[in-house]
Design an enzyme around this catalytic site. Structure first.
Site, mmCIF file in Angstrom:
data_model
loop_
_atom_site.group_PDB
_atom_site.id
_atom_site.type_symbol
_atom_site.label_atom_id
_atom_site.label_comp_id
_atom_site.label_asym_id
_atom_site.label_seq_id
_atom_site.Cartn_x
_atom_site.Cartn_y
_atom_site.Cartn_z
ATOM 1 N N ASP A 376 -9.791 26.318 10.229
ATOM 2 C CA ASP A 376 -9.584 26.017 8.817
ATOM 3 C C ASP A 376 -10.298 27.032 7.933
ATOM 4 O OD1 ASP A 376 -9.012 24.140 6.487
ATOM 5 O OD2 ASP A 376 -11.198 24.275 6.428
ATOM 6 N N GLU A 430 -5.723 29.724 9.622
ATOM 7 C CA GLU A 430 -5.231 29.306 8.318
ATOM 8 C C GLU A 430 -5.725 30.338 7.309
ATOM 9 O OE1 GLU A 430 -5.492 25.801 4.975
ATOM 10 O OE2 GLU A 430 -7.233 26.711 5.920
#
Length: 715
Positions: A376, A430
């Site tokens: 993330d 990401e």
């Protein structure tokens, strides 16, 4: 294996000539990767040695070894540390005082077996110059809510070891690196790893490789909101009730959010406090292992949404001010504060922080057999400005003073370690910036991720659906956004993830249908707004999957058009769980259109697997017609034709194609999927040759529909 910096650099430059003006910058980062790897492991062959270095979870924290308890913690600024808990009446006692065993701040205590019991709650009492405070151990593997439910305690966790039943589908190769004796390369610390079986073995037996040779179709999910009843779902409920749905829907991997412990449920798991503890609000570690085990038995890989981009500010539960200093794990000053996320930013230049984070990656693989990670917030990690208010318009934006080279070094080392441990592990970045090299192997001069998310695709769909009338949709612009990616890096496309449905936003179908989603979704009910939404929902998903780079992602429930948005209980909504759940009864009702959308999605994923749609071929554009709103392209010997026009159908429309005979493999307008059955699926379409030997199909193309043709024979 030694890392060859010059060869890696040359591979990178040969692969992308536009990088040549930035050769010195790339060389500097590659040198830092190599020198850091050598520094951490103390060996030139740091690639082979890195998994041993990343074994801190077997040294730090609480362990029961050889009939005794042993606990270790790293706290260089502490002057005294005590264990306190149920076993001490929550009082500070000298017999539970830790001893400092190294100059760099490692503390240790050994206790007899009968001193601690499974289930005991405990904390650390940390004293430092000028202050003191209670802390949850940084390496603890089990954290539970305290009696007041507003705080947490560590918990002694020593159950009967879980017996794994199934081998992971990602284990075609398995590592033999988990030895009975293995040196942990942390300053002044050595400890044997516990005995455990490596990937590819169950109950001592080598298991046949079951690596899935199918497209990477990912089902993004959240354990707590997977249930229908208001409340927090559990690992067991997910395993029993949701995994079978995912398997039936045809997805080959699940990406689980919010696994690591986080104090604030509404953070969606992105404000992590205890990096080595699975969230107790969902169940026990053994229940998570059972979930992973059953998923593997179904042929489903399991990825973890890994948050190493920042950490929660909480001091008792988290790492912030852990030993009384703000800079133990994090940067000093403003750089240690993430102003947009109100969290703490790791100092990736510290060996101890690298040890913590790399060990965390290995821990989830060792202990829970995760098949990979979605990292993330990569953009936030690799830029000092975190990508905030920044448009990335050229290569110069990736090689200026805003780049956090230490974060890039960490990501490269993490990918090397993960893939050395399990060559078939999957890592996904990401990253919205488009940083070149994120999805390229480290030995080819990149940073090692297997995939990156094509984050511009869902943004473009929202822009079209929200801001652009149907008649103004540009087919050329749509094609560009769907296929605009670096061809040397694998990517994963999606129409919408959890990000597109968070509070204040809407799912695509809710945005298209609006309030009618509550009372006009019955099959047979005629409503032009609902019909438009249902038609576009199918078309958007089909063209996104068909043009994807190497994988496709769907968020839980969106495959059947789950209505409304996601909103976790918080003060602003009266602590309601109404929007923190999935309404499965909608798709289970055969009288509602949701079941038809689910059936389409299932047949779409089945076709993608059967035809090996994403096996490396790039979609080849056959035809674009801006006025008629038609796109046609070919991929994996399939022909895809979409008519996005709102109300004009086309008869005998000419589409270029390879010579042959074709039949319809999938039709979004099929009545089984809530369409109008305007196509005759029994018709065989033959190409016709013109005077200059070009081959064409002549098709009937209903408005707002997409069709997939498969070739029956070749001429």
């Amino acid at each position: 294996m030694e890392f060859d910096v010059k060869r890696s650099l040359q591979n990178r430059l040969d692969n992308d000539f536009l990088l040549r003006p930035f050769e010195s910058h790339i060389l500097n980062i590659l040198d830092k990767i190599d020198s850091t790897g050598k520094k951490l492991t103390g060996k030139n062959n740091w690639v082979d040695s890195l998994p041993d270095f990343a074994s801190g979870h077997e040294y730090f924290g609480l362990h029961f070894r050889d009939g005794r308890w042993i606990f270790r913690e790293w706290a260089p600024n502490a002057s005294e540390i005590y264990l306190k808990g149920d076993f001490s009446g929550w009082n500070r006692e000298k017999r539970f005082a830790l001893s400092r065993i190294s100059q760099n701040g490692i503390w240790e205590i050994e206790l007899p077996e009968n001193m601690l019991n499974h289930g005991d709650h405990y904390r650390l009492e940390m004293l430092w110059p000028g202050g003191a405070g209670e802390r949850i151990p940084a390496w603890t593997r089990r954290v539970v809510s305290a009696s007041d439910s507003m705080s947490f305690n560590a918990e002694v966790w020593n159950p009967v070891p879980y017996e794994w039943k199934n081998i992971s589908p990602s284990a075609s190769h398995f590592s033999s690196l988990l030895k009975n004796e293995s040196e942990i390369s942390f300053p002044n610390s050595h400890s044997p790893l516990v005995d455990r079986e490596p990937w590819g073995k169950v109950n001592g037996q080598v298991t046949e490789n079951k690596l899935l040779k199918t497209p990477l179709l990912i089902y993004e999910c959240h354990i707590g909101m997977a249930q229908e009843a208001p409340g927090i779902g559990t690992f067991t409920q997910f395993r029993q009730n949701i995994l079978p749905r995912i398997k039936d829907a045809g997805y080959k991997a699940i990406q689980i959010m919010a696994v690591a412990e986080h104090p604030y449920y509404a953070s969606f798991g992105y404000q992590v406090s205890s990096f080595f503890a699975c969230s107790s609000r969902f169940g026990t570690p053994e229940e998570l292992k059972a979930l992973v085990d059953d998923a593997h038995g179904m042929g489903i890989m399991v990825f973890m949404d890994l948050v190493h981009s920042h950490a929660v500010k909480n001091e008792v539960e988290g790492l912030s001010c852990f030993d009384g200093s703000l800079w133990q794990y994090f940067h000093k000053g403003e750089r240690g504060e993430h102003r947009a996320w109100d969290s703490r930013c790791f100092d990736y230049g510290k060996p101890e922080v690298l040890h913590f984070l790399l060990s965390n990656c290995r821990f989830w693989m060792d202990e829970y057999r995760f098949d990979g990670f979605r990292f993330d917030g990569v953009t936030s990690m690799i830029f000092k400005h975190h990508g905030l208010d920044k448009s990335f318009t050229g290569y110069e934006d990736y090689f200026d003073q805003s780049v956090d080279e230490e974060a890039l070094v960490y990501l490269a080392l993490a990918n090397v370690m993960i893939h050395k441990l399990n060559p078939d592990a999957v890592t996904i970045a990401e990253d919205v910036s488009g940083m070149p090299g994120i999805g390229i192997a480290v030995d080819n001069g990149g940073f090692g991720f297997d995939y990156r998310y094509a984050m511009g695709v869902p943004d473009h769909w929202i822009k079209l659906v929200k801001d652009t009338p149907d008649e103004e949709w540009s087919m050329g612009s749509l094609w560009h956004h769907l296929t605009d990616r670096r061809h040397d890096e694998k990517s994963i496309s999606y129409a919408e993830s959890h990000d597109q449905a968070m509070v204040g936003d809407q799912t695509l179908i809710h945005r298209m249908i609006g309030h009618r989603i509550y009372n006009s979704m019955s099959q047979g009910m005629v409503d032009i707004v609902v019909s438009r939404g249902i038609a576009l929902h199918k078309m958007i998903r089909l063209i996104t999957l068909a043009t994807a780079g190497s994988g496709y992602l769907n968020f839980m429930g969106n495959e059947f058009g789950h209505p409304e948005w996601i909103d976790f209980p918080r003060e602003g909504n009266g602590w309601s769980y109404h929007h923190a759940r999935r309404m499965w009864h909608l798709v289970d009702d055969p009288m509602l259109c949701y079941s038809q959308l689910a059936e389409f999605d299932k047949d779409m994923t089945e076709l993608a697997c059967k035809e090996r749609l994403l096996d490396g071929s790039f979609p080849y554009l056959l035809h674009i017609d801006e006025s008629a709103k038609i796109i046609a392209f070919m991929r994996a010997d399939l022909v895809f034709v979409f008519n996005f026009h709102a109300d004009i159908s086309k008869s005998d429309y000419m589409i270029p194609a390879s010579p042959g005979s074709y039949t319809i493999a999938l039709d979004t307008d099929n009545g089984l999927y809530g369409g109008f059955n305007r196509q005759d699926s029994a018709v065989i379409h033959h190409t016709i040759t013109d005077k200059i030997h070009r081959h064409h199909l002549f098709m009937y193309l209903p408005a707002r529909s997409g069709v997939v043709l498969t070739r029956l024979k070749r001429l």
